[in-house]
Enzyme design. Sequence first.
Site, mmCIF file in Angstrom:
data_model
loop_
_atom_site.group_PDB
_atom_site.id
_atom_site.type_symbol
_atom_site.label_atom_id
_atom_site.label_comp_id
_atom_site.label_asym_id
_atom_site.label_seq_id
_atom_site.Cartn_x
_atom_site.Cartn_y
_atom_site.Cartn_z
ATOM 1 C CE LYS A 258 -4.033 -2.055 2.200
ATOM 2 N NZ LYS A 258 -4.933 -1.933 1.045
ATOM 3 N NE ARG A 332 -10.474 -10.182 -3.168
ATOM 4 C CZ ARG A 332 -10.780 -9.262 -4.077
ATOM 5 N NH1 ARG A 332 -11.097 -9.609 -5.301
ATOM 6 N NH2 ARG A 332 -10.777 -7.987 -3.760
HETATM 7 N N1 BES Z 1 -8.170 -4.107 3.511
HETATM 8 C C1 BES Z 1 -8.294 -3.675 2.181
HETATM 9 C C2 BES Z 1 -9.584 -2.921 1.887
HETATM 10 C C3 BES Z 1 -9.819 -1.635 2.638
HETATM 11 C C4 BES Z 1 -9.595 -0.423 2.010
HETATM 12 C C5 BES Z 1 -10.308 -1.641 3.917
HETATM 13 C C6 BES Z 1 -9.839 0.746 2.682
HETATM 14 C C7 BES Z 1 -10.549 -0.446 4.602
HETATM 15 C C8 BES Z 1 -10.315 0.752 3.962
HETATM 16 C C9 BES Z 1 -8.223 -4.867 1.219
HETATM 17 O O1 BES Z 1 -7.482 -5.939 1.642
HETATM 18 C C10 BES Z 1 -7.640 -4.375 -0.065
HETATM 19 O O2 BES Z 1 -6.524 -3.940 -0.037
HETATM 20 N N2 BES Z 1 -8.400 -4.467 -1.165
HETATM 21 C C11 BES Z 1 -7.935 -4.052 -2.433
HETATM 22 C C12 BES Z 1 -8.357 -5.102 -3.423
HETATM 23 C C13 BES Z 1 -7.791 -4.890 -4.797
HETATM 24 C C14 BES Z 1 -6.318 -5.152 -4.790
HETATM 25 C C15 BES Z 1 -8.481 -5.827 -5.758
HETATM 26 C C16 BES Z 1 -8.593 -2.721 -2.772
HETATM 27 O O3 BES Z 1 -9.760 -2.544 -2.478
HETATM 28 O O4 BES Z 1 -7.897 -1.843 -3.267
HETATM 29 ZN ZN ZN Z 2 -5.415 -5.761 1.161
#
Ligand code: BES
Ligand code: ZN
Length: 478
Positions: A258, A332
């Site tokens: 991130k 997931r």
């Molecule tokens: N934990 C995150 C999602 C999230 C984002 C939770 C903001 C709380 C606040 C999740 O694991 C994630 O990173 N999802 C990605 C998925 C993508 C790579 C397909 C996303 O949503 O960017």
């Molecule tokens: Zn994630």
Amino acid sequence: MTILKRATALPKDNCLVILAKKNSDLKNFGLTQTAIDAIKKGIAIDRKQIEVSNGNQTVFVLIKGEKEAPTKAIESIRKAGCNLIAACNEHKIKLISICDADKKDESLLALAEGIALGNYQFLHYKMKNKEKETNSLKEIILVSKTIKDTQVNRLQIIVDATCTARNFVNEPPNTLDAVKLSKEFQRLGKEAGFKVEVFDKKKIENLKMGGLLAVNKGSDIPPTFTIMEYKPTRHRNKKPVVLVGKGVVYDTGGYNIKVGNGMETMKCDMGGAAAVGAAMWAIAKAKLPVHVIALVPATDNRVNGSAYVAGDIITMYSGLTVEVLNTDAEGRMILADALAYGEQYSPELVMEFSTLTGAAVAAVGQYGIVCMGTADEKTKAKMKVSGNNVYERLAEFPFWDEYDELIKSDIGEIKNIGGPVGGSITAGKFLARFVNSPFMHFDIAGPAFLSSKEAYRTKGGTGVGVRFLFDFLSNYKA
Ligand code: BES
Ligand code: ZN
Ligand code: ZN
């Protein structure tokens, strides 16, 4: 945590809070004429919170809105309750008695709920100025001749459970890892009287939970898989309701790391786990007549020399092969194993809570829960009613077959990301591949964690999901 009590008589000296309409009768509260005049003046200039002195007593009158729909009116009362906290602090008030001029217990309970939830603070790691920073209010007495002890006790349970979930989320990643989280669940089970079993890494390996193990590869701390079961002798459901909660104690994104400030709030990524664990505690404490099982797969998502990478192919607990195309879509991966594991109970309903996608945040923000799934329409309608009752509102997304196409993999069965559209839905579709039972997915990424306070939803972890689950399951098959 704020203590709630019940009384039938008004207080003599301590602070009194009266919830009223503009034209409510204020005769029977022992108010002096001067106090009544001051209140009338406040009402005339449309004040919503009026503070007056009644001899030695401080009295607050809160004016209800008159034209709102019932669930909205109740929410306004919760918010009005929360607004009181600042005034309590100003006067260093420790104890308040609250009553409703129109004798509506539902309103009184909402008022208490808003105050108690808004009074939450996370002070575990504060050292200096603790006194100064701590809210003064400790106890709320609900004054009513008709309210029952069971109603007040139940509200206490709901508030405490919500605050417990908030504590879990607010606890930093270096103080609450996957192993500690499972120990917290064991503690909750002992306290409330439900069964808790924790699988360690060895057991998880023996079970071949490939998704959970893949995400955990980048971590120095082993994963855990917690099974909680509450089965009272009398329960309305023939087959259990299975809850599943995402327990990513910290999400760096893994090798798809991130960037910017995307990581700084990622201790919230076990918000789903916190919600189902705390809801189990509340359900057991309140002895709801439902058989519920909750599953929490837990790990952090980090990087080291052996972490999983984009391109890996993983055989999941169910046997399905998943092509990892983004290590940040880790939720997931671990949830899929939990969902597949849950199938052995032949659940009549599976409800899964996760901070799963940024797309859910983009779609509805912190104002609601994105949901989707295969449960029947009647069940979905009941869920929406519960969502409105507690104001953890549901926004249902489509779950059309076409989205299944978007997660097909070239080299495995499915891939762990979809295309550029419908990010929350393709995530939900991925999960649905691991469940045959009626299934609902609740993406709480928006409301799980707030960067600033919104009325009684305090800054940081909100405990979203706990009150919703409690409301839904307390009306389940009633
Ligand atoms: N934990 C995150 C999602 C999230 C984002 C939770 C903001 C709380 C606040 C999740 O694991 C994630 O990173 N999802 C990605 C998925 C993508 C790579 C397909 C996303 O949503 O960017
Ligand atoms: Zn994630
Ligand atoms: Zn995540």
